[in-house]
Design a protein around this motif. Sequence first.
Motif, PDB file in Angstrom:
ATOM      1  N   LEU A  71       0.821  -1.209   0.000  1.00  0.00           N
ATOM      2  CA  LEU A  71       0.000   0.000   0.000  1.00  0.00           C
ATOM      3  C   LEU A  71       0.859   1.264   0.000  1.00  0.00           C
ATOM      4  N   TYR A  72       1.969   1.222   0.703  1.00  0.00           N
ATOM      5  CA  TYR A  72       2.885   2.365   0.730  1.00  0.00           C
ATOM      6  C   TYR A  72       3.311   2.743  -0.685  1.00  0.00           C
ATOM      7  N   TYR A  73       3.675   1.744  -1.482  1.00  0.00           N
ATOM      8  CA  TYR A  73       4.133   2.013  -2.844  1.00  0.00           C
ATOM      9  C   TYR A  73       2.979   2.358  -3.777  1.00  0.00           C
ATOM     10  N   ILE A  74       1.807   1.779  -3.538  1.00  0.00           N
ATOM     11  CA  ILE A  74       0.634   2.140  -4.339  1.00  0.00           C
ATOM     12  C   ILE A  74       0.309   3.617  -4.146  1.00  0.00           C
ATOM     13  N   LYS A  75       0.297   4.062  -2.902  1.00  0.00           N
ATOM     14  CA  LYS A  75      -0.029   5.459  -2.605  1.00  0.00           C
ATOM     15  C   LYS A  75       1.004   6.421  -3.190  1.00  0.00           C
ATOM     16  N   LYS A  76       2.243   5.984  -3.258  1.00  0.00           N
ATOM     17  CA  LYS A  76       3.276   6.830  -3.867  1.00  0.00           C
ATOM     18  C   LYS A  76       3.115   6.891  -5.382  1.00  0.00           C
ATOM     19  N   PHE A  77       2.586   5.818  -5.956  1.00  0.00           N
ATOM     20  CA  PHE A  77       2.491   5.738  -7.417  1.00  0.00           C
ATOM     21  C   PHE A  77       1.258   6.447  -7.971  1.00  0.00           C
ATOM     22  N   VAL A  78       0.123   6.330  -7.302  1.00  0.00           N
ATOM     23  CA  VAL A  78      -1.133   6.848  -7.854  1.00  0.00           C
ATOM     24  C   VAL A  78      -1.041   8.304  -8.306  1.00  0.00           C
ATOM     25  N   PRO A  79      -0.376   9.212  -7.573  1.00  0.00           N
ATOM     26  CA  PRO A  79      -0.263  10.594  -8.058  1.00  0.00           C
ATOM     27  C   PRO A  79       0.493  10.740  -9.374  1.00  0.00           C
ATOM     28  N   LYS A  80       1.212   9.691  -9.788  1.00  0.00           N
ATOM     29  CA  LYS A  80       1.949   9.755 -11.051  1.00  0.00           C
ATOM     30  C   LYS A  80       1.073   9.401 -12.251  1.00  0.00           C
ATOM     31  N   ILE A  81      -0.120   8.902 -11.985  1.00  0.00           N
ATOM     32  CA  ILE A  81      -1.024   8.519 -13.074  1.00  0.00           C
ATOM     33  C   ILE A  81      -1.531   9.771 -13.780  1.00  0.00           C
ATOM     34  N   SER A  82      -1.260   9.857 -15.074  1.00  0.00           N
ATOM     35  CA  SER A  82      -1.684  11.034 -15.839  1.00  0.00           C
ATOM     36  C   SER A  82      -2.293  10.669 -17.184  1.00  0.00           C
ATOM     37  N   ASN A  83      -2.484   9.377 -17.436  1.00  0.00           N
ATOM     38  CA  ASN A  83      -3.158   8.945 -18.660  1.00  0.00           C
ATOM     39  C   ASN A  83      -3.786   7.581 -18.435  1.00  0.00           C
ATOM     40  N   ASP A 117      -4.604   1.983 -16.308  1.00  0.00           N
ATOM     41  CA  ASP A 117      -5.171   0.656 -16.529  1.00  0.00           C
ATOM     42  C   ASP A 117      -4.104  -0.430 -16.445  1.00  0.00           C
ATOM     43  N   GLY A 118      -2.891  -0.115 -16.925  1.00  0.00           N
ATOM     44  CA  GLY A 118      -1.800  -1.083 -16.824  1.00  0.00           C
ATOM     45  C   GLY A 118      -1.428  -1.349 -15.384  1.00  0.00           C
ATOM     46  N   PHE A 119      -1.388  -0.297 -14.573  1.00  0.00           N
ATOM     47  CA  PHE A 119      -1.076  -0.438 -13.151  1.00  0.00           C
ATOM     48  C   PHE A 119      -2.120  -1.301 -12.453  1.00  0.00           C
ATOM     49  N   CYS A 120      -3.385  -1.026 -12.725  1.00  0.00           N
ATOM     50  CA  CYS A 120      -4.477  -1.786 -12.104  1.00  0.00           C
ATOM     51  C   CYS A 120      -4.393  -3.276 -12.449  1.00  0.00           C
ATOM     52  N   SER A 121      -4.181  -3.576 -13.707  1.00  0.00           N
ATOM     53  CA  SER A 121      -4.155  -4.985 -14.130  1.00  0.00           C
ATOM     54  C   SER A 121      -3.002  -5.744 -13.498  1.00  0.00           C
ATOM     55  N   GLY A 122      -1.930  -5.029 -13.128  1.00  0.00           N
ATOM     56  CA  GLY A 122      -0.778  -5.684 -12.524  1.00  0.00           C
ATOM     57  C   GLY A 122      -0.880  -5.877 -11.030  1.00  0.00           C
ATOM     58  N   PHE A 130     -12.186  -1.595  -9.547  1.00  0.00           N
ATOM     59  CA  PHE A 130     -13.483  -2.226  -9.322  1.00  0.00           C
ATOM     60  C   PHE A 130     -13.802  -3.238 -10.421  1.00  0.00           C
ATOM     61  N   LEU A 131     -13.621  -2.830 -11.664  1.00  0.00           N
ATOM     62  CA  LEU A 131     -14.044  -3.702 -12.776  1.00  0.00           C
ATOM     63  C   LEU A 131     -13.175  -4.949 -12.889  1.00  0.00           C
ATOM     64  N   ILE A 132     -11.908  -4.854 -12.441  1.00  0.00           N
ATOM     65  CA  ILE A 132     -11.023  -6.020 -12.523  1.00  0.00           C
ATOM     66  C   ILE A 132     -11.229  -6.965 -11.347  1.00  0.00           C
ATOM     67  N   TYR A 133     -11.439  -6.406 -10.146  1.00  0.00           N
ATOM     68  CA  TYR A 133     -11.386  -7.234  -8.939  1.00  0.00           C
ATOM     69  C   TYR A 133     -12.668  -7.280  -8.103  1.00  0.00           C
ATOM     70  N   TYR A 134     -13.653  -6.411  -8.387  1.00  0.00           N
ATOM     71  CA  TYR A 134     -14.759  -6.281  -7.439  1.00  0.00           C
ATOM     72  C   TYR A 134     -16.150  -6.408  -8.033  1.00  0.00           C
ATOM     73  N   VAL A 135     -16.286  -6.861  -9.243  1.00  0.00           N
ATOM     74  CA  VAL A 135     -17.631  -7.089  -9.776  1.00  0.00           C
ATOM     75  C   VAL A 135     -18.067  -8.469  -9.286  1.00  0.00           C
ATOM     76  N   ASP A 136     -18.632  -8.485  -8.071  1.00  0.00           N
ATOM     77  CA  ASP A 136     -19.020  -9.731  -7.423  1.00  0.00           C
ATOM     78  C   ASP A 136     -20.252  -9.487  -6.558  1.00  0.00           C
ATOM     79  N   ASP A 137     -20.752 -10.552  -5.937  1.00  0.00           N
ATOM     80  CA  ASP A 137     -21.980 -10.456  -5.143  1.00  0.00           C
ATOM     81  C   ASP A 137     -21.886  -9.390  -4.063  1.00  0.00           C
ATOM     82  N   GLU A 138     -20.730  -9.298  -3.444  1.00  0.00           N
ATOM     83  CA  GLU A 138     -20.565  -8.426  -2.284  1.00  0.00           C
ATOM     84  C   GLU A 138     -20.507  -6.949  -2.641  1.00  0.00           C
ATOM     85  N   HIS A 139     -20.054  -6.624  -3.854  1.00  0.00           N
ATOM     86  CA  HIS A 139     -19.773  -5.226  -4.178  1.00  0.00           C
ATOM     87  C   HIS A 139     -20.637  -4.632  -5.301  1.00  0.00           C
ATOM     88  N   ILE A 140     -21.449  -5.451  -5.953  1.00  0.00           N
ATOM     89  CA  ILE A 140     -22.175  -4.976  -7.127  1.00  0.00           C
ATOM     90  C   ILE A 140     -23.100  -3.790  -6.807  1.00  0.00           C
TER      91      ILE A 140
END
Length: 242
Positions: free
Chosen positions: A95-107, A112-117, A151-161
């Motif tokens: 999570l530490y590295y995710i939070k550092k990376f998200v502000p770098k997303i600009s396209n 989408d590549g980050f999410c899929s990985g 959400f679309l990659i990991y959370y389209v399920d009974d619990e989160h729909i």
Amino acid sequence: MMLSREKWDKLEYIEFLEYMKSMQDIKYRDFNKKLIPGTENIIGIRIPNLRKLSKEISKGNWKEFLEVAEDTYYEEIMLQGMVIGNINSNFEEVLYYIKKFVPKISNWAICDGFCSGLKCTNNYKEYMYDILKKYVCSENPWEIRFALVMFLIYYVDDEHIKDIFEYCNNIQSEEYYVKMGMAWLLSICFVKYEEETLLYIKNNNLDDFTYNKMLQKIIESNRVDLEKKNIIRSMKRKTRRY
């Protein structure tokens, strides 16, 4: 070049960047510039090659690599995201590295590549979901897009729909890539939860653009039969032309 090394410094990173530039594919660079509007600093390295680099780096001192890595080129940022996706550690460190990376997303491509990985999400699903609930309510369009694609990659399920439908109803953004992210997410919801999503389509707060793009993506899906596509096609909203 040896990438699974135990030490990275600025000089070694500069040498690595030159190595990356030696992998340049001019035609692919020009193609990407058209595909990713507004992104100029593109070397032109194909995604499979970047994945190979990330796997080698992840075998060594990936922490030092992320510390010295720079953000000048699109591929540099994309590669950082891939390395983070390879982290095999506890949720707090990831999570530490995710939070550092998200502000770098600009396209959309980096997002989408980050999410899929981020396959580690499957191991920490509810912890990650709590973080995404904050991002989806952000005023930053790329943070919202990040949450929607997760959400679309990991959370389209009974619990989160049901939550997904509520989030999409409440998002207020005029940003194109947020609207397209919602349309894409809801089309996946239709594929997996047809009945529930059909009810949502009949009663929602989506603007006309997002609503019609959602229908379009459902119609384009290979996982929806012709009869259902015709039903969805008939539900398109007419928009005014000035």
